[in-house]
Design an enzyme around this catalytic site. Sequence first.
Site, PDB file in Angstrom:
ATOM      1  N   LYS A   1      18.950 -11.729  -1.002  1.00 36.08           N
ATOM      2  CA  LYS A   1      17.714 -11.310  -1.671  1.00 36.08           C
ATOM      3  C   LYS A   1      17.628  -9.793  -1.736  1.00 36.08           C
ATOM      4  O   LYS A   1      17.291  -9.213  -2.776  1.00 36.08           O
ATOM      5  CB  LYS A   1      16.512 -11.872  -0.911  1.00 36.08           C
ATOM      6  CG  LYS A   1      15.166 -11.226  -1.225  1.00 36.08           C
ATOM      7  CD  LYS A   1      14.112 -11.716  -0.261  1.00 36.08           C
ATOM      8  CE  LYS A   1      12.762 -11.036  -0.484  1.00 36.08           C
ATOM      9  NZ  LYS A   1      12.782  -9.608  -0.095  1.00 36.08           N
ATOM     10  N   ASN A   2      17.917  -9.130  -0.621  1.00 33.50           N
ATOM     11  CA  ASN A   2      17.737  -7.681  -0.551  1.00 33.50           C
ATOM     12  C   ASN A   2      18.807  -6.906  -1.302  1.00 33.50           C
ATOM     13  O   ASN A   2      18.744  -5.677  -1.360  1.00 33.50           O
ATOM     14  CB  ASN A   2      17.693  -7.220   0.913  1.00 33.50           C
ATOM     15  CG  ASN A   2      16.400  -7.609   1.592  1.00 33.50           C
ATOM     16  OD1 ASN A   2      15.390  -7.866   0.935  1.00 33.50           O
ATOM     17  ND2 ASN A   2      16.416  -7.672   2.911  1.00 33.50           N
TER      18      ASN A   2
ATOM     19  N   ARG B   1       7.597  -6.345  -3.565  1.00 32.32           N
ATOM     20  CA  ARG B   1       7.822  -4.974  -3.125  1.00 32.32           C
ATOM     21  C   ARG B   1       9.044  -4.349  -3.796  1.00 32.32           C
ATOM     22  O   ARG B   1       9.087  -3.142  -4.038  1.00 32.32           O
ATOM     23  CB  ARG B   1       7.978  -4.937  -1.609  1.00 32.32           C
ATOM     24  CG  ARG B   1       7.910  -3.556  -1.001  1.00 32.32           C
ATOM     25  CD  ARG B   1       7.928  -3.610   0.507  1.00 32.32           C
ATOM     26  NE  ARG B   1       9.186  -4.121   1.021  1.00 32.32           N
ATOM     27  CZ  ARG B   1       9.337  -5.284   1.652  1.00 32.32           C
ATOM     28  NH1 ARG B   1       8.303  -6.074   1.835  1.00 32.32           N
ATOM     29  NH2 ARG B   1      10.507  -5.664   2.106  1.00 32.32           N
TER      30      ARG B   1
ATOM     31  N   ASP C   1       5.402  -8.428   1.066  1.00 32.81           N
ATOM     32  CA  ASP C   1       4.918  -8.839   2.374  1.00 32.81           C
ATOM     33  C   ASP C   1       3.944  -7.827   2.955  1.00 32.81           C
ATOM     34  O   ASP C   1       4.039  -6.629   2.721  1.00 32.81           O
ATOM     35  CB  ASP C   1       6.086  -8.990   3.356  1.00 32.81           C
ATOM     36  CG  ASP C   1       6.929 -10.207   3.037  1.00 32.81           C
ATOM     37  OD1 ASP C   1       6.378 -11.151   2.453  1.00 32.81           O
ATOM     38  OD2 ASP C   1       8.108 -10.196   3.381  1.00 32.81           O
TER      39      ASP C   1
ATOM     40  N   ASP D   1      14.200  -7.466  10.244  1.00 32.66           N
ATOM     41  CA  ASP D   1      14.152  -8.816   9.671  1.00 32.66           C
ATOM     42  C   ASP D   1      14.735  -9.871  10.598  1.00 32.66           C
ATOM     43  O   ASP D   1      14.431 -11.054  10.467  1.00 32.66           O
ATOM     44  CB  ASP D   1      14.892  -8.848   8.331  1.00 32.66           C
ATOM     45  CG  ASP D   1      14.044  -8.336   7.184  1.00 32.66           C
ATOM     46  OD1 ASP D   1      12.832  -8.142   7.378  1.00 32.66           O
ATOM     47  OD2 ASP D   1      14.591  -8.130   6.081  1.00 32.66           O
TER      48      ASP D   1
END
Length: 429
Positions: free
Chosen positions: A28-29, A99, A123, A317
């Site tokens: 995802k990141n 974000r 988030d 995380d």
Amino acid sequence: MSTGADTETFVVRGSGPIKGTVHVPGAKNSVLKLMATTLLTDGTFELTNVPDIVDVTIMGELLAALGVNMQRPAPGQLLLTNTGQITPVAPYELVEKIRASINVLGPLLTRCGEVRLSMPGGDDFGARPIDMHISGLKAMGAEFKFTDEYLEARCERLHGADITFDFPSVGATENLLTAAVFAEGRTTIDNCAREPEITDLCNFLVAMGADVSGIGTSTLTIEGVDRDALRPVSYYTVPDRIQAATYLAATAVSNGELNVLGIRPDDMTMLLDRFGDMGLQMSPVEIDGASGLHVVAPERMRSIDVATLPYPGIATDYKPLIITMLSVADGVGIVTENLYPGRFRYVEELQRLGADISTTGHHAVIRGVPRLSGAEVQAHDIRAGAAMVVAGLAAEGETIISGVHHIDRGYDDLVGRLSAVGADIRRVG
């Protein structure tokens, strides 16, 4: 794929060891940042190993509003077509959902010379200032104007600059890196972030034709190129190390044995070392051409002390997963949060399950208990939600997790992947 309606829940029952093979999808990141980078040049990009998550859908909607159209011709594959008709105005109703929307700032500014962007959402775990993004772009010649809801930036053409961060910010590194691609002259970013996802973005830019050196180090050097020097490419997204850690944690708390394929151990060295300290046995494995780790959990893990630090240290995380593991480990462990305030909200949820945890400031003290007990809990954000799933595997009885739309934003079929290796988990609603 479900969009994660607020009424849906995950129901987990502690059902003994998980066992089998799980494949880790793309990060995802990383993929969200690769998607934003397609704003830089015209044509059709192909991204593979793309996770099927809600945030990819939202980023696709944002890019469509800016002038990049997304298609999903096959599972794990995205086609992103930059039409050349780029509108450098990011609508609030999309930006406020995610974000990673801040990552369109650098590409839009360097390509279009202007951008209007509402402040990003995502988030809720403490302030995430973008001061370093702004100061770095100002050093490269950008001018900014702020209102209550928007920031506007302009420049004729950015120019190279020598920039040193006070802190290795991932987001600021990404935005300055993409902005510097078309800047006139040389840009150096010192004390930059070194995460594997940064390396992935650098490699993506180089494949496109950008001139980036120092990849993987704390100093990146970017030589600006002409706008016609870049080209669309096909690119394989780096696997998601946070998802990989989630399956390792699930194995650990369930006394399981799992093959985790797609994991890149070199991207997780310090975390894997600490998991080893807790008693997990990990060895390389290859199945049908896919490499990964074979993981065997001990009868009961040992408690350790952990502190979060910028990469290559332990990422924030990972912390909800670590605290969940320590909740059922033997002994007392202390976890210290050095990066972000306000990221212990999930501790109260673990306490509902019977975890013995106390927090003071940046520290959590976890006294391991033999077993948690099922209860109703809430997922406050993506990673905390995954930790609730892992906790459910370590609990007697039934754990009901609400707020699962958060988990959907970052996890590709977590229920299905865990069910396939023997976990008793289902989606309800």
